[in-house]
Structures are given as C-alpha cells and as structure tokens.
Design a protein around this motif. Structure first.
Motif, PDB file in Angstrom:
ATOM      1  N   TYR A   1       6.959  14.353 -13.703  1.00  0.00           N
ATOM      2  CA  TYR A   1       8.245  14.791 -14.227  1.00  0.00           C
ATOM      3  C   TYR A   1       9.404  14.151 -13.492  1.00  0.00           C
ATOM      4  O   TYR A   1      10.532  14.172 -13.958  1.00  0.00           O
ATOM      5  N   GLN A   2       9.200  13.526 -12.323  1.00  0.00           N
ATOM      6  CA  GLN A   2      10.272  12.866 -11.588  1.00  0.00           C
ATOM      7  C   GLN A   2      10.413  11.387 -11.993  1.00  0.00           C
ATOM      8  O   GLN A   2      11.370  10.753 -11.616  1.00  0.00           O
ATOM      9  N   ARG A   3       9.577  10.908 -12.765  1.00  0.00           N
ATOM     10  CA  ARG A   3       9.643   9.486 -13.138  1.00  0.00           C
ATOM     11  C   ARG A   3      10.680   9.216 -14.149  1.00  0.00           C
ATOM     12  O   ARG A   3      11.194   9.664 -14.967  1.00  0.00           O
TER      13      ARG A   3
ATOM     14  N   PHE B   1       1.576   6.489  -6.879  1.00  0.00           N
ATOM     15  CA  PHE B   1       0.427   7.277  -7.309  1.00  0.00           C
ATOM     16  C   PHE B   1       0.675   8.772  -7.099  1.00  0.00           C
ATOM     17  O   PHE B   1       0.275   9.601  -7.923  1.00  0.00           O
ATOM     18  N   ASN B   2       1.356   9.142  -6.035  1.00  0.00           N
ATOM     19  CA  ASN B   2       1.552  10.544  -5.705  1.00  0.00           C
ATOM     20  C   ASN B   2       2.856  11.142  -6.214  1.00  0.00           C
ATOM     21  O   ASN B   2       3.121  12.319  -6.017  1.00  0.00           O
ATOM     22  N   THR B   3       3.699  10.333  -6.815  1.00  0.00           N
ATOM     23  CA  THR B   3       4.947  10.880  -7.374  1.00  0.00           C
ATOM     24  C   THR B   3       4.617  11.724  -8.590  1.00  0.00           C
ATOM     25  O   THR B   3       3.893  11.287  -9.479  1.00  0.00           O
TER      26      THR B   3
ATOM     27  N   ALA C   1       0.837  -1.202   0.000  1.00  0.00           N
ATOM     28  CA  ALA C   1       0.000   0.000   0.000  1.00  0.00           C
ATOM     29  C   ALA C   1       0.873   1.253   0.000  1.00  0.00           C
ATOM     30  O   ALA C   1       0.580   2.227  -0.717  1.00  0.00           O
ATOM     31  N   LYS C   2       1.944   1.230   0.755  1.00  0.00           N
ATOM     32  CA  LYS C   2       2.854   2.378   0.803  1.00  0.00           C
ATOM     33  C   LYS C   2       3.500   2.598  -0.564  1.00  0.00           C
ATOM     34  O   LYS C   2       3.596   3.735  -1.042  1.00  0.00           O
ATOM     35  N   ALA C   3       3.947   1.509  -1.202  1.00  0.00           N
ATOM     36  CA  ALA C   3       4.560   1.622  -2.527  1.00  0.00           C
ATOM     37  C   ALA C   3       3.546   2.127  -3.549  1.00  0.00           C
ATOM     38  O   ALA C   3       3.862   2.981  -4.390  1.00  0.00           O
TER      39      ALA C   3
END
Length: 133
Positions: A131-133, A126-128, A119-121
């Motif tokens: 543009y940081q991916r 989901f919230n990243t 769930a944390k991952a």
C-alpha cells in the motif's frame, strides 16, 4: 660541453668479419650499439696489429697479458650491465604488479559496495508494504 656530449664522427672501416660477428651476436641491439661495438673491435684489432709490429720493449707475454686484462675488464662490465638490466626489469615488474594489485583491490571494493547497495535496495523493495508503493 663535456666529452660525453660530443659524439664521435670518426669514420672507421669495418671488416666483413667484424660486421658479420656483431650482426650475429648482437641481433637484438640498436644500430648505434652495433656501430659502436664494431668500431671498438676494429680499434682493438688496429691497436693489436700496431703493437705486434712495433719493435721495442713490449714482449709477447706482456702484450698477451694486456689483451687478457682488457678482455676480462670488458667481460666483467658486460656481466654487470646485464645484471643491472635484470635487476631493473625485476623492479619494473614489481612496480607494475603493485599498481595492478592496487587497482584490482580498488575494483573489488567498489564491486562489493555496489553489490551491498543493490542487495539493500532489493531488500527494501521486497519488504516495502504494497500500500506504500
């Protein structure tokens, strides 16, 4: 070497009646237990015959009392042995239940930890920002 370590090699002739009785009444027992029971019954029968035939100071009533006492002692021992086996079986079942309960709880905790990490991952993914991916 003690008497308990020495096995009896005495051959005792077992009557067909004794054989049938033991085989019927003790169907689930081992051959060793059946054999010893047959030998015990034949020894008791032999002793009873010799006592009944011997003239002397033993009266019929005294003999019957001795036979009754022997039977009651054997029956009492059998009941104690059965109760012991039941108690032992209950303890084994409790021990197995406790082991299985502990393993189940450990699996549930492990599953809960894995679910929490997943769930944390998922939340982080989901919230990243894109543009940081």
């Amino acid at each position: 070497m003690t008497d308990k370590n020495v096995k009896s090699k005495l051959i005792i002739e077992v009557s067909p009646q004794t054989h049938q009785l033991v085989e019927t009444e003790m169907a689930g027992e081992t051959e060793e237990v059946k054999g010893e029971t047959k030998a015990l019954i034949e020894a008791l029968k032999k002793r009873a015959r010799s006592e009944a035939k011997s003239p002397g100071n033993i009266s019929n009533e005294t003999y019957l009392n001795a036979v009754r006492q022997a039977r009651e002692a054997i029956e009492a021992r059998t009941l104690v042995e059965r109760e012991y086996r039941l108690d032992y079986a209950w303890l084994v079942m409790q021990d197995e239940f406790e082991k299985n309960w502990y393993l189940l709880m450990r699996e549930l905790v492990d599953f809960g930890d894995r679910l929490q990490h997943a769930a944390k991952a998922a939340w982080e993914a989901f919230n990243t920002p894109r543009y940081q991916r």
